[in-house]
Scaffold this motif. Structure first.
Motif, PDB file in Angstrom:
ATOM      1  N   MET A   1       0.847  -1.202   0.000  1.00 25.58           N
ATOM      2  CA  MET A   1       0.000   0.000   0.000  1.00 25.58           C
ATOM      3  C   MET A   1       0.884   1.254   0.000  1.00 25.58           C
ATOM      4  SD  MET A   1      -2.914   1.201   2.765  1.00 25.58           S
ATOM      5  CE  MET A   1      -3.946  -0.207   2.337  1.00 25.58           C
ATOM      6  N   THR A   2       0.501   2.222  -0.811  1.00 27.70           N
ATOM      7  CA  THR A   2       1.258   3.457  -0.907  1.00 27.70           C
ATOM      8  C   THR A   2       1.067   4.306   0.348  1.00 27.70           C
ATOM      9  OG1 THR A   2       1.017   3.476  -3.303  1.00 27.70           O
ATOM     10  CG2 THR A   2       1.657   5.542  -2.266  1.00 27.70           C
ATOM     11  N   ASP A   3       2.161   4.867   0.835  1.00 29.70           N
ATOM     12  CA  ASP A   3       2.100   5.729   2.020  1.00 29.70           C
ATOM     13  C   ASP A   3       1.645   7.125   1.595  1.00 29.70           C
ATOM     14  OD1 ASP A   3       2.478   7.236   4.295  1.00 29.70           O
ATOM     15  OD2 ASP A   3       4.435   6.380   4.784  1.00 29.70           O
ATOM     16  N   ASP A   4       0.443   7.524   2.014  1.00 29.46           N
ATOM     17  CA  ASP A   4      -0.112   8.814   1.624  1.00 29.46           C
ATOM     18  C   ASP A   4       0.195   9.919   2.631  1.00 29.46           C
ATOM     19  OD1 ASP A   4      -1.239   7.837  -0.721  1.00 29.46           O
ATOM     20  OD2 ASP A   4      -3.077   7.194   0.292  1.00 29.46           O
ATOM     21  N   THR A   5       1.147   9.697   3.509  1.00 32.57           N
ATOM     22  CA  THR A   5       1.524  10.727   4.478  1.00 32.57           C
ATOM     23  C   THR A   5       2.096  11.936   3.738  1.00 32.57           C
ATOM     24  OG1 THR A   5       2.088   9.028   6.108  1.00 32.57           O
ATOM     25  CG2 THR A   5       2.945  11.261   6.485  1.00 32.57           C
ATOM     26  N   PRO A   6       1.586  13.136   3.985  1.00 35.80           N
ATOM     27  CA  PRO A   6       2.105  14.318   3.290  1.00 35.80           C
ATOM     28  C   PRO A   6       3.563  14.600   3.671  1.00 35.80           C
ATOM     29  CG  PRO A   6      -0.023  14.771   4.326  1.00 35.80           C
ATOM     30  CD  PRO A   6       0.443  13.469   4.865  1.00 35.80           C
ATOM     31  N   ILE A   7       4.332  15.048   2.711  1.00 37.73           N
ATOM     32  CA  ILE A   7       5.710  15.463   2.973  1.00 37.73           C
ATOM     33  C   ILE A   7       5.733  16.839   3.633  1.00 37.73           C
ATOM     34  CG2 ILE A   7       7.856  16.215   1.867  1.00 37.73           C
ATOM     35  CD1 ILE A   7       7.738  13.265   1.786  1.00 37.73           C
ATOM     36  N   PHE A   8       4.843  17.725   3.172  1.00 41.12           N
ATOM     37  CA  PHE A   8       4.901  19.118   3.591  1.00 41.12           C
ATOM     38  C   PHE A   8       3.762  19.469   4.540  1.00 41.12           C
ATOM     39  CE2 PHE A   8       6.837  19.130  -0.730  1.00 41.12           C
ATOM     40  CZ  PHE A   8       8.135  19.348  -0.304  1.00 41.12           C
ATOM     41  N   PRO A   9       3.961  20.494   5.386  1.00 36.27           N
ATOM     42  CA  PRO A   9       2.917  20.915   6.318  1.00 36.27           C
ATOM     43  C   PRO A   9       1.757  21.580   5.591  1.00 36.27           C
ATOM     44  CG  PRO A   9       4.784  22.410   6.421  1.00 36.27           C
ATOM     45  CD  PRO A   9       5.202  21.257   5.554  1.00 36.27           C
ATOM     46  N   GLU A  10       0.712  21.814   6.349  1.00 44.58           N
ATOM     47  CA  GLU A  10      -0.529  22.329   5.767  1.00 44.58           C
ATOM     48  C   GLU A  10      -0.330  23.660   5.050  1.00 44.58           C
ATOM     49  OE1 GLU A  10      -5.090  23.452   7.223  1.00 44.58           O
ATOM     50  OE2 GLU A  10      -3.657  22.539   8.606  1.00 44.58           O
ATOM     51  N   LEU A  84       3.468  19.350  -6.637  1.00 46.61           N
ATOM     52  CA  LEU A  84       4.514  19.331  -5.610  1.00 46.61           C
ATOM     53  C   LEU A  84       4.011  19.639  -4.195  1.00 46.61           C
ATOM     54  CD1 LEU A  84       7.504  20.993  -7.497  1.00 46.61           C
ATOM     55  CD2 LEU A  84       7.145  18.568  -7.019  1.00 46.61           C
ATOM     56  N   PRO A  85       3.124  20.629  -3.989  1.00 45.90           N
ATOM     57  CA  PRO A  85       2.709  20.924  -2.613  1.00 45.90           C
ATOM     58  C   PRO A  85       2.070  19.733  -1.903  1.00 45.90           C
ATOM     59  CG  PRO A  85       2.105  22.736  -4.056  1.00 45.90           C
ATOM     60  CD  PRO A  85       2.561  21.613  -4.936  1.00 45.90           C
ATOM     61  N   ARG A  86       1.446  18.834  -2.676  1.00 47.76           N
ATOM     62  CA  ARG A  86       0.772  17.695  -2.056  1.00 47.76           C
ATOM     63  C   ARG A  86       1.544  16.394  -2.249  1.00 47.76           C
ATOM     64  NH1 ARG A  86      -2.537  21.691  -2.436  1.00 47.76           N
ATOM     65  NH2 ARG A  86      -2.132  21.945  -4.638  1.00 47.76           N
ATOM     66  N   LEU A  87       2.854  16.506  -2.379  1.00 46.47           N
ATOM     67  CA  LEU A  87       3.726  15.338  -2.489  1.00 46.47           C
ATOM     68  C   LEU A  87       3.611  14.475  -1.230  1.00 46.47           C
ATOM     69  CD1 LEU A  87       6.055  13.907  -4.043  1.00 46.47           C
ATOM     70  CD2 LEU A  87       7.631  15.378  -2.763  1.00 46.47           C
ATOM     71  N   THR A  88       3.557  13.161  -1.421  1.00 46.38           N
ATOM     72  CA  THR A  88       3.451  12.225  -0.293  1.00 46.38           C
ATOM     73  C   THR A  88       4.729  11.416  -0.128  1.00 46.38           C
ATOM     74  OG1 THR A  88       2.538  10.438  -1.653  1.00 46.38           O
ATOM     75  CG2 THR A  88       0.961  12.010  -0.684  1.00 46.38           C
ATOM     76  N   VAL A  89       4.837  10.782   1.032  1.00 50.09           N
ATOM     77  CA  VAL A  89       5.987   9.916   1.302  1.00 50.09           C
ATOM     78  C   VAL A  89       6.055   8.803   0.260  1.00 50.09           C
ATOM     79  CG1 VAL A  89       6.952   8.251   2.942  1.00 50.09           C
ATOM     80  CG2 VAL A  89       6.030  10.432   3.771  1.00 50.09           C
ATOM     81  N   GLY A  90       4.898   8.213  -0.062  1.00 50.41           N
ATOM     82  CA  GLY A  90       4.869   7.127  -1.029  1.00 50.41           C
ATOM     83  C   GLY A  90       5.296   7.554  -2.415  1.00 50.41           C
ATOM     84  N   ARG A  91       4.811   8.710  -2.864  1.00 55.53           N
ATOM     85  CA  ARG A  91       5.178   9.169  -4.208  1.00 55.53           C
ATOM     86  C   ARG A  91       6.660   9.528  -4.291  1.00 55.53           C
ATOM     87  NH1 ARG A  91       2.470  10.639  -8.728  1.00 55.53           N
ATOM     88  NH2 ARG A  91       1.198   8.874  -8.048  1.00 55.53           N
TER      89      ARG A  91
END
Length: 216
Positions: A1-10, A84-91
């Motif tokens: 499963m892809t990790d959808d945790t955001p890289i960047f803060p809100e 880019l702003p919504r880049l995730t750990v998985g991507r």
């Protein structure tokens, strides 16, 4: 499963998909968004190397010069990540895997340098837009404070410096520039750039100060 945790803060994820589609109006809401972007994109401490990296086009390399691995990594990133702003750990992991599969050095991914490199590309347009503001009073004093922090922490230094110089009619911007010009924590090239511009201001006719003198 892809990790959808955001890289960047809100604050960075609140951006529209691209800066280029924004309207030109200078509204309180837009200033608040820009301020949030600059605050969220600020590294907690001075980076070991300035970011973001500036990448030359292939034709800018000499015939006998091979582009560095991170140049090719950048091309893979551009191909795989459109938002880019919504880049995730998985991507980002997918990008790293694709780079590794091509035999490229991915050390910068493991060290987290790419996180700040990408953050730099996100905040640069915000700095640029502030530098072009018509209502510079709306930037006082939060923008000079944030721009100076970006310069000291080596994040989007060139764009932050340009923007700060462009709004130096503000007393807060002028004070920030004077402090940066003698700050040993600021890269020498940037200190000299700021100091040179400040000296030139003093020699311009009063009606031409704080702007570009016309070419002779």
């Amino acid at each position: 499963m892809t990790d959808d945790t955001p890289i960047f803060p809100e604050g960075l994820r609140a951006l529209p998909r691209t800066w280029g589609n924004w309207p030109d109006e200078e509204t309180a809401e837009r200033w608040a968004l820009v301020r949030g972007v600059l605050a969220a994109g600020l590294p907690p401490a001075r980076l070991d190397e300035p970011e973001p990296r500036v990448y030359e086009k292939p034709k800018m390399f000499a015939d006998d010069e091979v582009p560095p691995d991170d140049w090719f990594c950048h091309e893979i990133l551009r191909e795989k990540v459109k938002d880019l702003p919504r880049l995730t750990v998985g991507r980002l992991a997918e990008v790293e895997a694709a780079c590794a599969a091509d035999g490229l050095d991915t050390t910068d991914f493991r060290e987290g340098r790419w996180k700040w490199r990408i953050a730099g590309w996100i905040v640069e347009p915000a700095l640029y837009w502030c530098g072009l503001a018509d209502d510079v009073d709306a930037l006082d004093p939060w923008f000079p404070e944030l721009a100076a922090l970006h310069i000291r922490r080596r994040m989007a230094v060139e764009q932050a410096t340009l923007a700060l110089l462009n709004v130096r009619t503000l007393d807060s911007a002028r004070a920030a520039l004077n402090a940066l010009a003698v700050d040993p924590e600021v890269d020498e090239e940037t200190r000299e750039w700021i100091a040179k511009d400040l000296r030139e201001d003093e020699t311009r006719p009063r009606n031409l100060r704080f702007g570009l003198a016309p070419e002779e």
